[in-house]
Design a protein around this motif. Sequence first.
Motif, PDB file in Angstrom:
ATOM      1  N   LEU A 158       0.789  -1.232   0.000  1.00  0.00           N
ATOM      2  CA  LEU A 158       0.000   0.000   0.000  1.00  0.00           C
ATOM      3  C   LEU A 158       0.824   1.286   0.000  1.00  0.00           C
ATOM      4  O   LEU A 158       0.279   2.372  -0.128  1.00  0.00           O
ATOM      5  CB  LEU A 158      -0.926   0.000   1.223  1.00  0.00           C
ATOM      6  N   GLY A 159       2.133   1.176   0.175  1.00  0.00           N
ATOM      7  CA  GLY A 159       2.975   2.373   0.220  1.00  0.00           C
ATOM      8  C   GLY A 159       3.058   2.936   1.631  1.00  0.00           C
ATOM      9  O   GLY A 159       3.068   2.191   2.600  1.00  0.00           O
ATOM     10  N   GLU A 160       3.088   4.251   1.757  1.00  0.00           N
ATOM     11  CA  GLU A 160       3.208   4.886   3.069  1.00  0.00           C
ATOM     12  C   GLU A 160       1.857   4.942   3.769  1.00  0.00           C
ATOM     13  O   GLU A 160       0.862   5.386   3.187  1.00  0.00           O
ATOM     14  CB  GLU A 160       3.751   6.303   2.926  1.00  0.00           C
ATOM     15  N   LEU A 161       1.840   4.521   5.028  1.00  0.00           N
ATOM     16  CA  LEU A 161       0.619   4.528   5.833  1.00  0.00           C
ATOM     17  C   LEU A 161       0.861   5.324   7.110  1.00  0.00           C
ATOM     18  O   LEU A 161       1.910   5.178   7.748  1.00  0.00           O
ATOM     19  CB  LEU A 161       0.214   3.099   6.199  1.00  0.00           C
ATOM     20  N   PRO A 162      -0.100   6.157   7.531  1.00  0.00           N
ATOM     21  CA  PRO A 162       0.075   6.920   8.757  1.00  0.00           C
ATOM     22  C   PRO A 162      -0.104   6.049  10.003  1.00  0.00           C
ATOM     23  O   PRO A 162      -0.996   5.209  10.065  1.00  0.00           O
ATOM     24  CB  PRO A 162      -1.017   7.990   8.672  1.00  0.00           C
ATOM     25  N   VAL A 163       0.773   6.279  10.982  1.00  0.00           N
ATOM     26  CA  VAL A 163       0.709   5.586  12.270  1.00  0.00           C
ATOM     27  C   VAL A 163       0.769   6.658  13.350  1.00  0.00           C
ATOM     28  O   VAL A 163       1.623   7.549  13.305  1.00  0.00           O
ATOM     29  CB  VAL A 163       1.886   4.598  12.440  1.00  0.00           C
ATOM     30  N   ALA A 164      -0.132   6.592  14.317  1.00  0.00           N
ATOM     31  CA  ALA A 164      -0.157   7.562  15.411  1.00  0.00           C
ATOM     32  C   ALA A 164       0.567   6.990  16.625  1.00  0.00           C
ATOM     33  O   ALA A 164       0.354   5.840  16.997  1.00  0.00           O
ATOM     34  CB  ALA A 164      -1.587   7.907  15.784  1.00  0.00           C
ATOM     35  N   VAL A 165       1.418   7.806  17.220  1.00  0.00           N
ATOM     36  CA  VAL A 165       2.097   7.453  18.468  1.00  0.00           C
ATOM     37  C   VAL A 165       1.596   8.450  19.498  1.00  0.00           C
ATOM     38  O   VAL A 165       1.727   9.671  19.312  1.00  0.00           O
ATOM     39  CB  VAL A 165       3.627   7.513  18.324  1.00  0.00           C
ATOM     40  N   ILE A 166       0.998   7.938  20.570  1.00  0.00           N
ATOM     41  CA  ILE A 166       0.286   8.796  21.511  1.00  0.00           C
ATOM     42  C   ILE A 166       0.867   8.707  22.904  1.00  0.00           C
ATOM     43  O   ILE A 166       1.041   7.613  23.455  1.00  0.00           O
ATOM     44  CB  ILE A 166      -1.204   8.406  21.539  1.00  0.00           C
ATOM     45  N   GLN A 167       1.139   9.872  23.467  1.00  0.00           N
ATOM     46  CA  GLN A 167       1.539   9.996  24.871  1.00  0.00           C
ATOM     47  C   GLN A 167       0.353  10.636  25.580  1.00  0.00           C
ATOM     48  O   GLN A 167      -0.021  11.776  25.296  1.00  0.00           O
ATOM     49  CB  GLN A 167       2.778  10.879  25.002  1.00  0.00           C
ATOM     50  N   LEU A 168      -0.235   9.904  26.504  1.00  0.00           N
ATOM     51  CA  LEU A 168      -1.396  10.427  27.219  1.00  0.00           C
ATOM     52  C   LEU A 168      -0.977  11.435  28.278  1.00  0.00           C
ATOM     53  O   LEU A 168       0.114  11.341  28.846  1.00  0.00           O
ATOM     54  CB  LEU A 168      -2.158   9.286  27.889  1.00  0.00           C
TER      55      LEU A 168
ATOM     56  N   GLU B 117       6.293   7.997  26.932  1.00  0.00           N
ATOM     57  CA  GLU B 117       6.929   9.262  26.589  1.00  0.00           C
ATOM     58  C   GLU B 117       7.341   9.254  25.124  1.00  0.00           C
ATOM     59  O   GLU B 117       7.933   8.290  24.648  1.00  0.00           O
ATOM     60  CB  GLU B 117       8.158   9.450  27.476  1.00  0.00           C
ATOM     61  N   LEU B 118       7.025  10.331  24.411  1.00  0.00           N
ATOM     62  CA  LEU B 118       7.453  10.449  23.015  1.00  0.00           C
ATOM     63  C   LEU B 118       8.962  10.656  22.971  1.00  0.00           C
ATOM     64  O   LEU B 118       9.522  11.316  23.854  1.00  0.00           O
ATOM     65  CB  LEU B 118       6.759  11.631  22.342  1.00  0.00           C
ATOM     66  N   PRO B 119       9.633  10.116  21.949  1.00  0.00           N
ATOM     67  CA  PRO B 119      11.082  10.322  21.847  1.00  0.00           C
ATOM     68  C   PRO B 119      11.399  11.787  21.551  1.00  0.00           C
ATOM     69  O   PRO B 119      10.755  12.413  20.705  1.00  0.00           O
ATOM     70  CB  PRO B 119      11.506   9.407  20.698  1.00  0.00           C
ATOM     71  N   ARG B 120      12.353  12.324  22.269  1.00  0.00           N
ATOM     72  CA  ARG B 120      12.760  13.730  22.115  1.00  0.00           C
ATOM     73  C   ARG B 120      14.266  13.806  21.900  1.00  0.00           C
ATOM     74  O   ARG B 120      15.019  12.978  22.392  1.00  0.00           O
ATOM     75  CB  ARG B 120      12.410  14.531  23.365  1.00  0.00           C
TER      76      ARG B 120
ATOM     77  N   ARG C 139      17.886  16.357  22.103  1.00  0.00           N
ATOM     78  CA  ARG C 139      18.456  17.173  23.182  1.00  0.00           C
ATOM     79  C   ARG C 139      17.773  18.530  23.330  1.00  0.00           C
ATOM     80  O   ARG C 139      17.765  19.113  24.405  1.00  0.00           O
ATOM     81  CB  ARG C 139      19.948  17.374  22.955  1.00  0.00           C
ATOM     82  N   SER C 140      17.201  19.013  22.241  1.00  0.00           N
ATOM     83  CA  SER C 140      16.494  20.297  22.272  1.00  0.00           C
ATOM     84  C   SER C 140      15.037  20.148  22.703  1.00  0.00           C
ATOM     85  O   SER C 140      14.271  21.101  22.647  1.00  0.00           O
ATOM     86  CB  SER C 140      16.528  20.956  20.893  1.00  0.00           C
ATOM     87  N   MET C 141      14.672  18.913  23.074  1.00  0.00           N
ATOM     88  CA  MET C 141      13.308  18.561  23.488  1.00  0.00           C
ATOM     89  C   MET C 141      12.287  18.634  22.352  1.00  0.00           C
ATOM     90  O   MET C 141      11.091  18.659  22.591  1.00  0.00           O
ATOM     91  CB  MET C 141      12.851  19.421  24.673  1.00  0.00           C
ATOM     92  N   LYS C 142      12.778  18.670  21.122  1.00  0.00           N
ATOM     93  CA  LYS C 142      11.894  18.577  19.968  1.00  0.00           C
ATOM     94  C   LYS C 142      11.606  17.105  19.710  1.00  0.00           C
ATOM     95  O   LYS C 142      12.363  16.231  20.135  1.00  0.00           O
ATOM     96  CB  LYS C 142      12.537  19.199  18.742  1.00  0.00           C
ATOM     97  N   LEU C 143      10.521  16.848  19.015  1.00  0.00           N
ATOM     98  CA  LEU C 143      10.174  15.476  18.671  1.00  0.00           C
ATOM     99  C   LEU C 143      11.287  14.854  17.842  1.00  0.00           C
ATOM    100  O   LEU C 143      11.732  15.441  16.852  1.00  0.00           O
ATOM    101  CB  LEU C 143       8.860  15.457  17.896  1.00  0.00           C
ATOM    102  N   ASP C 144      11.753  13.699  18.251  1.00  0.00           N
ATOM    103  CA  ASP C 144      12.826  12.976  17.558  1.00  0.00           C
ATOM    104  C   ASP C 144      12.194  12.090  16.483  1.00  0.00           C
ATOM    105  O   ASP C 144      11.750  10.978  16.769  1.00  0.00           O
ATOM    106  CB  ASP C 144      13.612  12.153  18.574  1.00  0.00           C
ATOM    107  N   ARG C 145      12.101  12.608  15.255  1.00  0.00           N
ATOM    108  CA  ARG C 145      11.455  11.870  14.161  1.00  0.00           C
ATOM    109  C   ARG C 145      12.146  10.537  13.859  1.00  0.00           C
ATOM    110  O   ARG C 145      11.459   9.528  13.697  1.00  0.00           O
ATOM    111  CB  ARG C 145      11.373  12.737  12.903  1.00  0.00           C
ATOM    112  N   PRO C 146      13.476  10.480  13.784  1.00  0.00           N
ATOM    113  CA  PRO C 146      14.108   9.171  13.572  1.00  0.00           C
ATOM    114  C   PRO C 146      13.791   8.195  14.709  1.00  0.00           C
ATOM    115  O   PRO C 146      13.545   7.014  14.479  1.00  0.00           O
ATOM    116  CB  PRO C 146      15.602   9.493  13.509  1.00  0.00           C
ATOM    117  N   GLY C 147      13.765   8.692  15.934  1.00  0.00           N
ATOM    118  CA  GLY C 147      13.408   7.847  17.075  1.00  0.00           C
ATOM    119  C   GLY C 147      11.971   7.375  16.985  1.00  0.00           C
ATOM    120  O   GLY C 147      11.646   6.243  17.347  1.00  0.00           O
ATOM    121  N   LEU C 148      11.099   8.246  16.496  1.00  0.00           N
ATOM    122  CA  LEU C 148       9.697   7.897  16.317  1.00  0.00           C
ATOM    123  C   LEU C 148       9.543   6.805  15.261  1.00  0.00           C
ATOM    124  O   LEU C 148       8.817   5.827  15.460  1.00  0.00           O
ATOM    125  CB  LEU C 148       8.916   9.146  15.916  1.00  0.00           C
TER     126      LEU C 148
END
Length: 76
Positions: free
Chosen positions: A10-20, A54-57, A59-68
């Motif tokens: 199907l190609g690229e599919l969206p996946v949600a990662v949720i921190q409550l 916890e979402l991966p962050r 050092r600057s506390m930005k979302l770590d996309r590669p970690g995600l």
Amino acid sequence: AVERRMDKRLGELPVAVIQLASGAKWPGADALEKHVRDRLPATHVPVDWIEVDELPRNRSMKLDRPGLRALIAEKA
């Protein structure tokens, strides 16, 4: 956060990662899907929902996309 996962067929599919939020309870993937399906185009509705403490962050506390992406690949 939403990131894309590759699917061979199907190609690229969206996946949600949720921190409550603290004290919040997981509403369930069905409730989350219904909520976003009413608000987003079908191609943007996540096909999978991953709850994390916890979402991966970086050092600057930005979302770590590669970690995600690594977390999504690990859960696939």
